[in-house]
Design a protein around this motif. Structure first.
Motif, PDB file in Angstrom:
ATOM      1  N   GLY A  64       0.817  -1.206   0.000  1.00 19.49           N
ATOM      2  CA  GLY A  64       0.000   0.000   0.000  1.00 19.49           C
ATOM      3  C   GLY A  64       0.853   1.260   0.000  1.00 19.49           C
ATOM      4  N   LYS A  65       1.945   1.237   0.750  1.00 22.70           N
ATOM      5  CA  LYS A  65       2.859   2.379   0.776  1.00 22.70           C
ATOM      6  C   LYS A  65       3.480   2.609  -0.604  1.00 22.70           C
ATOM      7  CE  LYS A  65       4.360   1.568   5.573  1.00 22.70           C
ATOM      8  NZ  LYS A  65       5.549   1.219   6.417  1.00 22.70           N
ATOM      9  N   GLN A  66       3.889   1.529  -1.244  1.00 23.75           N
ATOM     10  CA  GLN A  66       4.573   1.649  -2.532  1.00 23.75           C
ATOM     11  C   GLN A  66       3.635   2.063  -3.661  1.00 23.75           C
ATOM     12  OE1 GLN A  66       7.837   1.492  -2.894  1.00 23.75           O
ATOM     13  NE2 GLN A  66       8.099   1.010  -0.713  1.00 23.75           N
ATOM     14  N   LEU A  67       2.412   1.553  -3.626  1.00 19.74           N
ATOM     15  CA  LEU A  67       1.470   1.791  -4.722  1.00 19.74           C
ATOM     16  C   LEU A  67       0.607   3.028  -4.518  1.00 19.74           C
ATOM     17  CD1 LEU A  67       0.323  -1.906  -5.246  1.00 19.74           C
ATOM     18  CD2 LEU A  67       1.810  -0.583  -6.763  1.00 19.74           C
ATOM     19  N   GLY A  68       0.580   3.547  -3.295  1.00 18.87           N
ATOM     20  CA  GLY A  68      -0.229   4.731  -3.036  1.00 18.87           C
ATOM     21  C   GLY A  68      -1.715   4.446  -2.967  1.00 18.87           C
ATOM     22  N   LYS A  69      -2.071   3.180  -2.803  1.00 17.23           N
ATOM     23  CA  LYS A  69      -3.473   2.775  -2.666  1.00 17.23           C
ATOM     24  C   LYS A  69      -3.579   1.742  -1.549  1.00 17.23           C
ATOM     25  CE  LYS A  69      -5.330   5.144  -6.054  1.00 17.23           C
ATOM     26  NZ  LYS A  69      -6.357   6.183  -5.816  1.00 17.23           N
ATOM     27  N   THR A  70      -4.742   1.682  -0.929  1.00 12.41           N
ATOM     28  CA  THR A  70      -4.954   0.700   0.126  1.00 12.41           C
ATOM     29  C   THR A  70      -4.923  -0.711  -0.437  1.00 12.41           C
ATOM     30  OG1 THR A  70      -6.301   2.230   1.412  1.00 12.41           O
ATOM     31  CG2 THR A  70      -6.551  -0.112   1.905  1.00 12.41           C
ATOM     32  N   VAL A  71      -4.190  -1.594   0.212  1.00 15.60           N
ATOM     33  CA  VAL A  71      -4.227  -3.026  -0.097  1.00 15.60           C
ATOM     34  C   VAL A  71      -4.820  -3.694   1.140  1.00 15.60           C
ATOM     35  CG1 VAL A  71      -2.921  -5.089  -0.720  1.00 15.60           C
ATOM     36  CG2 VAL A  71      -2.187  -2.847  -1.567  1.00 15.60           C
ATOM     37  N   PHE A  72      -6.045  -4.212   1.006  1.00 11.94           N
ATOM     38  CA  PHE A  72      -6.726  -4.774   2.166  1.00 11.94           C
ATOM     39  C   PHE A  72      -6.800  -6.293   2.076  1.00 11.94           C
ATOM     40  CE2 PHE A  72     -10.032  -4.024  -0.961  1.00 11.94           C
ATOM     41  CZ  PHE A  72     -10.889  -5.119  -0.834  1.00 11.94           C
ATOM     42  N   VAL A  73      -6.776  -6.948   3.228  1.00 11.18           N
ATOM     43  CA  VAL A  73      -6.799  -8.407   3.301  1.00 11.18           C
ATOM     44  C   VAL A  73      -8.238  -8.910   3.372  1.00 11.18           C
ATOM     45  CG1 VAL A  73      -6.224 -10.401   4.753  1.00 11.18           C
ATOM     46  CG2 VAL A  73      -4.518  -8.613   4.343  1.00 11.18           C
ATOM     47  N   ASP A  74      -8.545  -9.889   2.549  1.00 11.14           N
ATOM     48  CA  ASP A  74      -9.845 -10.562   2.552  1.00 11.14           C
ATOM     49  C   ASP A  74      -9.596 -12.018   2.954  1.00 11.14           C
ATOM     50  OD1 ASP A  74     -12.423 -11.453   2.164  1.00 11.14           O
ATOM     51  OD2 ASP A  74     -12.317 -11.438  -0.031  1.00 11.14           O
ATOM     52  N   ASN A  75      -9.944 -12.379   4.182  1.00  6.79           N
ATOM     53  CA  ASN A  75      -9.727 -13.745   4.666  1.00  6.79           C
ATOM     54  C   ASN A  75     -10.807 -14.681   4.151  1.00  6.79           C
ATOM     55  OD1 ASN A  75      -8.738 -11.814   7.134  1.00  6.79           O
ATOM     56  ND2 ASN A  75      -7.430 -13.599   6.928  1.00  6.79           N
ATOM     57  N   LYS A  76     -10.409 -15.640   3.331  1.00 12.95           N
ATOM     58  CA  LYS A  76     -11.316 -16.684   2.846  1.00 12.95           C
ATOM     59  C   LYS A  76     -10.761 -18.026   3.315  1.00 12.95           C
ATOM     60  CE  LYS A  76     -13.205 -14.343  -1.221  1.00 12.95           C
ATOM     61  NZ  LYS A  76     -14.544 -14.201  -0.621  1.00 12.95           N
ATOM     62  N   ALA A  77     -11.120 -18.383   4.539  1.00 14.07           N
ATOM     63  CA  ALA A  77     -10.528 -19.566   5.162  1.00 14.07           C
ATOM     64  C   ALA A  77     -11.202 -20.844   4.702  1.00 14.07           C
ATOM     65  CB  ALA A  77     -10.629 -19.437   6.679  1.00 14.07           C
ATOM     66  N   GLY A  78     -10.434 -21.936   4.799  1.00 12.59           N
ATOM     67  CA  GLY A  78     -10.980 -23.259   4.543  1.00 12.59           C
ATOM     68  C   GLY A  78     -10.207 -24.039   3.517  1.00 12.59           C
ATOM     69  N   ALA A  79     -10.230 -25.369   3.699  1.00  9.42           N
ATOM     70  CA  ALA A  79      -9.613 -26.309   2.754  1.00  9.42           C
ATOM     71  C   ALA A  79      -8.144 -26.019   2.521  1.00  9.42           C
ATOM     72  CB  ALA A  79     -10.378 -26.323   1.428  1.00  9.42           C
ATOM     73  N   GLY A  80      -7.430 -25.605   3.570  1.00 10.29           N
ATOM     74  CA  GLY A  80      -5.994 -25.384   3.441  1.00 10.29           C
ATOM     75  C   GLY A  80      -5.611 -24.278   2.488  1.00 10.29           C
ATOM     76  N   GLY A  81      -6.509 -23.319   2.277  1.00 14.95           N
ATOM     77  CA  GLY A  81      -6.223 -22.214   1.370  1.00 14.95           C
ATOM     78  C   GLY A  81      -6.783 -22.415  -0.023  1.00 14.95           C
ATOM     79  N   ASN A  82      -7.400 -23.564  -0.286  1.00 17.96           N
ATOM     80  CA  ASN A  82      -7.903 -23.857  -1.630  1.00 17.96           C
ATOM     81  C   ASN A  82      -9.111 -23.015  -2.003  1.00 17.96           C
ATOM     82  OD1 ASN A  82      -5.920 -25.758  -1.460  1.00 17.96           O
ATOM     83  ND2 ASN A  82      -7.279 -27.537  -1.457  1.00 17.96           N
ATOM     84  N   ILE A  83      -9.950 -22.670  -1.016  1.00 22.75           N
ATOM     85  CA  ILE A  83     -11.121 -21.836  -1.289  1.00 22.75           C
ATOM     86  C   ILE A  83     -10.670 -20.465  -1.783  1.00 22.75           C
ATOM     87  CG2 ILE A  83     -13.067 -20.639  -0.201  1.00 22.75           C
ATOM     88  CD1 ILE A  83     -13.374 -23.093   1.627  1.00 22.75           C
ATOM     89  N   ALA A  84      -9.643 -19.927  -1.164  1.00 24.86           N
ATOM     90  CA  ALA A  84      -9.103 -18.641  -1.581  1.00 24.86           C
ATOM     91  C   ALA A  84      -8.527 -18.720  -2.994  1.00 24.86           C
ATOM     92  CB  ALA A  84      -8.025 -18.191  -0.605  1.00 24.86           C
ATOM     93  N   ALA A  85      -7.801 -19.790  -3.277  1.00 24.81           N
ATOM     94  CA  ALA A  85      -7.190 -19.950  -4.602  1.00 24.81           C
ATOM     95  C   ALA A  85      -8.251 -20.039  -5.689  1.00 24.81           C
ATOM     96  CB  ALA A  85      -6.306 -21.193  -4.624  1.00 24.81           C
ATOM     97  N   GLU A  86      -9.331 -20.769  -5.413  1.00 22.97           N
ATOM     98  CA  GLU A  86     -10.414 -20.878  -6.401  1.00 22.97           C
ATOM     99  C   GLU A  86     -11.049 -19.518  -6.657  1.00 22.97           C
ATOM    100  OE1 GLU A  86     -14.754 -23.101  -7.039  1.00 22.97           O
ATOM    101  OE2 GLU A  86     -13.512 -23.602  -5.308  1.00 22.97           O
ATOM    102  N   ALA A  87     -11.251 -18.753  -5.593  1.00 17.37           N
ATOM    103  CA  ALA A  87     -11.870 -17.434  -5.731  1.00 17.37           C
ATOM    104  C   ALA A  87     -11.026 -16.518  -6.606  1.00 17.37           C
ATOM    105  CB  ALA A  87     -12.080 -16.806  -4.355  1.00 17.37           C
ATOM    106  N   VAL A  88      -9.723 -16.534  -6.407  1.00 14.50           N
ATOM    107  CA  VAL A  88      -8.839 -15.657  -7.177  1.00 14.50           C
ATOM    108  C   VAL A  88      -8.693 -16.159  -8.610  1.00 14.50           C
ATOM    109  CG1 VAL A  88      -6.499 -14.728  -7.356  1.00 14.50           C
ATOM    110  CG2 VAL A  88      -7.638 -14.850  -5.130  1.00 14.50           C
ATOM    111  N   ALA A  89      -8.674 -17.473  -8.805  1.00 14.74           N
ATOM    112  CA  ALA A  89      -8.580 -18.020 -10.164  1.00 14.74           C
ATOM    113  C   ALA A  89      -9.754 -17.559 -11.015  1.00 14.74           C
ATOM    114  CB  ALA A  89      -8.541 -19.546 -10.106  1.00 14.74           C
ATOM    115  N   ASN A  90     -10.909 -17.338 -10.382  1.00 18.97           N
ATOM    116  CA  ASN A  90     -12.120 -16.930 -11.099  1.00 18.97           C
ATOM    117  C   ASN A  90     -12.369 -15.427 -11.066  1.00 18.97           C
ATOM    118  OD1 ASN A  90     -12.928 -19.586 -11.855  1.00 18.97           O
ATOM    119  ND2 ASN A  90     -13.661 -19.943  -9.777  1.00 18.97           N
TER     120      ASN A  90
END
Length: 327
Positions: free
Chosen positions: A62-88
């Motif tokens: 966020g400091k480098q880009l000059g924009k907020t970078v916020f965390v979205d926690n998508k827990a479950g399945a060892g991180g696979n749910i998050a990976a599927e969400a980003v892949a799509n």
């Protein structure tokens, strides 16, 4: 030459230039990236090691880009749910993932029917750090060392928590079980936060995960680190043996990095690579990573992508050799 013809000849180029200018002004142009906040998807709940690393890089970016970078926690399945969400997700650079060896390598090796493909569905940005795994028990446990743990595990009396079924921690611990002929029941959790809660409460006997984000609890005596997965003892933990020297020949590390959906514009990826490289010089970020003993990495772009492909192959060999199955 008549005056009206001279005037026409002088004005014609100006009129043409004006028309070109109007056409150019009317053509849609992509705004400079980034022009809005960026979402970093983390596959674990707040409070765990992955969440700590994700929030640290989000703040620095966020400091480098000059924009907020916020965390979205998508827990479950060892991180696979998050990976599927980003892949799509839309490949515009405004949705990124905290990629890790769990959802990008071990899960790919042990779960052939994942809802996403690696490396096909992702554009690698940069690797951040690598961390060893540690076998831990509660500071209140009667198990004082790795020898006592192995002895108890031979009798089939132990359970271990991991950060999710099919995750890197489970695969590596299963390798340990196979190598040392241990009988330990796997109890999967949605992240290290809830796993540690049950470990402290006595609902589970042990925890296997990257230990570096937990150095505070280890130093405070809340956790007892029995052994680490490095090749040699660590200078900062000279009293903690390696699994290898304890007769269990398993040497592995977990890594963290950033990736975007496949199709993200090349110039956006390059902007993010530069921002990550600058962030890895940020004193506050390095304080977080180095306090845990994590080793910084400098792989970016295709070099990071090639590393992921090789890591998948390493896990796949381990899965096939041990005939491991996702639970």
């Amino acid at each position: 030459m008549p005056a009206h013809r001279l005037l026409h000849r002088l004005c014609a180029p100006l009129a043409a230039a004006g028309l070109i200018g109007l056409l150019a002004a009317g053509a849609p142009a992509r705004a400079a990236y980034p022009e809005q906040p960026i979402k970093l998807v983390v596959g674990f709940p707040p409070g765990g090691g992955g969440d700590l690393y994700g929030r640290a890089i989000a703040t620095a970016l966020g400091k480098q880009l000059g924009k907020t970078v916020f965390v979205d926690n998508k827990a479950g399945a060892g991180g696979n749910i998050a990976a599927e969400a980003v892949a799509n997700a839309k490949p515009d650079g405004y949705t990124l993932i905290l990629a890790m060896s769990g959802n990008m390598a071990s899960a790919v090796a042990i779960q052939p029917k994942l809802a996403y493909k690696v490396p096909d569905d992702f554009a690698p940005i940069a690797q951040l750090v690598e961390t060893p795994y540690g076998l831990m028990v509660s500071g209140k446990s009667k198990i004082a060392n790795i020898q006592q743990y192995v002895q108890a595990a031979k009798g089939g009396k132990l359970t271990y928590a991991s950060t999710g079924t099919g995750g890197a921690s489970q695969v590596v611990m299963e390798m340990i079980k196979q190598q040392a002929a241990l009988d330990i029941l796997h109890i999967p959790y949605k992240g290290s936060g809830p796993a540690l809660t049950d470990l402290y409460g006595g609902q589970v006997d042990s925890f296997f995960a990257p230990y570096t984000p937990l150095m505070g609890q280890i130093s405070a005596g809340k956790l007892r680190l029995l052994a680490v997965t490095t090749d040699k003892r660590l200078a900062a933990l000279s009293d903690v043996p390696t699994l290898k020297e304890s007769g269990i020949d398993v040497v592995m590390t977990q890594w963290y990095g950033l990736a975007a959906p496949k199709g993200t514009p090349k110039d956006v990826i390059e902007t993010l690579v530069r921002a990550v490289q600058a962030s890895m010089q940020d004193a506050e970020l390095l304080k977080v990573y180095r306090a845990d003993g994590a080793q910084e990495s400098h792989r970016t772009g295709q070099a990071f992508g090639d590393f992921i492909v090789k890591d998948i192959a390493n896990y796949r060999r381990a899965v096939e050799r041990g005939n491991l199955k996702a639970e």
